[in-house]
Enzyme design. Sequence first.
Site, PDB file in Angstrom:
ATOM      1  N   GLU A  39      -7.721  42.882   1.096  1.00 47.98           N
ATOM      2  CA  GLU A  39      -8.814  43.603   0.409  1.00 47.98           C
ATOM      3  C   GLU A  39     -10.119  43.433   0.896  1.00 47.98           C
ATOM      4  O   GLU A  39     -10.751  42.363   0.651  1.00 47.98           O
ATOM      5  CB  GLU A  39      -8.619  43.397  -1.308  1.00 47.98           C
ATOM      6  CG  GLU A  39      -9.691  44.760  -1.744  1.00 47.98           C
ATOM      7  CD  GLU A  39      -9.474  44.506  -3.460  1.00 47.98           C
ATOM      8  OE1 GLU A  39      -9.938  45.532  -3.669  1.00 47.98           O
ATOM      9  OE2 GLU A  39      -8.525  43.583  -3.907  1.00 47.98           O
ATOM     10  N   CYS A 253      -8.702  47.538  -6.228  1.00 53.76           N
ATOM     11  CA  CYS A 253     -10.133  48.591  -6.220  1.00 53.76           C
ATOM     12  C   CYS A 253     -10.808  49.439  -5.292  1.00 53.76           C
ATOM     13  O   CYS A 253     -11.658  50.498  -5.483  1.00 53.76           O
ATOM     14  CB  CYS A 253     -11.016  47.336  -7.455  1.00 53.76           C
ATOM     15  SG  CYS A 253      -9.780  46.952  -8.760  1.00 53.76           S
ATOM     16  N   ASN A 385      -3.358  52.587  -7.692  1.00 50.81           N
ATOM     17  CA  ASN A 385      -3.735  51.052  -7.707  1.00 50.81           C
ATOM     18  C   ASN A 385      -4.011  50.532  -9.322  1.00 50.81           C
ATOM     19  O   ASN A 385      -5.066  50.510  -9.613  1.00 50.81           O
ATOM     20  CB  ASN A 385      -5.177  50.725  -6.912  1.00 50.81           C
ATOM     21  CG  ASN A 385      -5.104  49.241  -6.781  1.00 50.81           C
ATOM     22  OD1 ASN A 385      -4.132  48.624  -6.199  1.00 50.81           O
ATOM     23  ND2 ASN A 385      -6.120  49.062  -7.189  1.00 50.81           N
ATOM     24  N   GLU A 386      -2.987  49.861  -9.865  1.00 54.13           N
ATOM     25  CA  GLU A 386      -4.102  49.309 -11.237  1.00 54.13           C
ATOM     26  C   GLU A 386      -3.978  50.342 -12.044  1.00 54.13           C
ATOM     27  O   GLU A 386      -5.151  49.777 -13.504  1.00 54.13           O
ATOM     28  CB  GLU A 386      -4.649  48.253 -10.954  1.00 54.13           C
ATOM     29  CG  GLU A 386      -4.100  46.968 -10.098  1.00 54.13           C
ATOM     30  CD  GLU A 386      -4.642  45.606 -10.313  1.00 54.13           C
ATOM     31  OE1 GLU A 386      -5.829  46.218 -10.797  1.00 54.13           O
ATOM     32  OE2 GLU A 386      -4.694  44.803 -10.596  1.00 54.13           O
TER      33      GLU A 386
END
Length: 656
Positions: A39, A253, A385-386
């Site tokens: 990331e 994120c 994602n999350e």
Amino acid sequence: MLFAAVMMAAVLGLSAQKAMTPPAGGKQISDELIGIFFEDISSSADGGLYAELIQNGSFEFSPTERDGWGPGTAWRMIRPGHSTGYMEPLSVSPIHKNNPSFMRLYIERVGHYYDYSGWTGFGIQNDGFDGIAVKAGAKYDFSAFLRNIQGDAKQVRIALIVPQGWGKDPKLLADATVEVNASDWKKYEAQLVPSEDADHAALQILALTKGTMDIDMVSLMPQDTYKGHGLRKDLAEALEALHPKFMRFPGGCVVHGGGDGFWNTYRWKTTVGPKEQRRSLKNTWGYHQSMGLGYFEYFQFCEDVGMEPLPILPCGVSCQGANGGWGMKDQAQDWVPMSEMDEWVDEALDLIEWANGDVNTKWGRVRAEAGHPKPFNLKYLGLGNEERISPEFIERFKYIYERVRKAHPEIVIVGTAGPGSHPGNPDFENGWKLADEIGLPILDEHYYEPRTYFLESRQYDKYPRDRKTKVYLGEYAAKDKKLIDALAEALYLLHVERNGDVVCMTSYAPLFARKNATNWNPDLIYFDNNRPFLTCSYFVQQMFGQSSGNYYYGDCVKIDGADNLQGQSVILNTKTRQLFVKVCNASADKKEAKINLSRFKSMKAIATKTVLSGQPEDENNYENQPIKPQVETVKVKKKMNVTLEPYSFVMLQIAL
């Protein structure tokens, strides 16, 4: 630096033998347990893995990314020899609509050489990322898009220098001259070869002719990059030495814009074309993404290392941190109307076509035009994602999941269990309920915990064995970077291997952090302009990556007086005919491990032994790196005892 990896690679080179039949008593597990997750956090891409040495070469920095930033950030106006002029950021007739800003130079007077000790011209200077580090004799490729707006053709000097302070000529390392004669945008190139090493060099672009000139897409790239593909060689080699089976990217994120909302969502299509046509983006972590490291480079890196690519796409729902949502009772979450969801479905379908389609397809042709006519053979695709597993998320995830599965049943879809993936967490429970309902192949779990969790918890021992959905532990780490934290992670990974029939993938996070630009601690690899700094956890990941296999044996090792601070596993790789015995002791007491490998009939008598050990509070940092694996050749027998020193992790690699 990576002696253990080199030794292991040498042994693995003996593996060109016929695959073997596993002895009884083992169970089949995933042979893709260890991967990496990249990331762009803590300046991991620009100024990091992406080898570009110029900061803000496209003049696209913006106040939306950081207060006080703008097109001129990281640049300074220079006018040696009492030259005069001024510069102005503009966005009229840019190279491409995705790259709107550029710098215009108004050169009013070019001073004489005798005015300033032989140094003259009007232009701009870039100091890179905390300086530009260069090596004597190495080759560096300069390029820029230039346009002559007014006046005669411009003689432009490109100089790699070391600043010497106010009133002093810089030290010249290398220079070249180009003639800018085109009235429209044209790419100009030159090669620079420094005369000596420098840690804090800078690049100067000096116009030697009066008039007006535009500049954009300034680049200084070392020729010596990882396999010639534009990635910083030492950092890429540090990742290769982990022996990862896959890479998840680009986040995290970063995927869905983090706290900024949909306007800042990462869109892969604007990262795969010519670099001057890519759309840069505010990074979720508060800086700039040039997209010089885009989807094409991610896929190419996976191919170069031999990893499966695991791209993650947004699925129509924002990060719950959007609009200041972190810490709110219900957490903020935005979502697109269902009437617009086909756009996000197309993002996934078009990516699969770009990665796997032949050159006659629309997106396969885009890949081919970028220099890769052969398909990348994408196998995995992550969606989301999350995100908070809300009713709105579930509706949109089902919509995109069903359409992708129908169009491409061969693609393995990875879903999300939200942040804090432990039993009892509402997102975890809802994520697993959804996975069971739709038969999701893989569910991505994330958690960061104190070392005590990894020392004491054995979460996957309790998971049902009859579930169709496998676990991908996509983000995890103990919340410190001392040896005892790395040993806690080693114990946890031994438990993951024991549950390798349930857990199919893992990846530590975050992967990289740049010195003086760190958003998150701990990280696996820290770095500056000259070298990576490998943490204790890095070497644990490396040892597990080196010892991947497809069969687990849990009854070959007995440890006297064992408790939660000791663990073991025996892994067989039937393809390479290699056997790995791993034993960890995270206690202050010496332990004895009794090893019985009698079921393995054709053991070689000489093996490789790797030991990671030290004091529990030892830590690798910029000043000191006391913890490194010690590798030696040893004799082994089918029945033997191994002494486990306090705070140690031992691995035996035995050829069969």
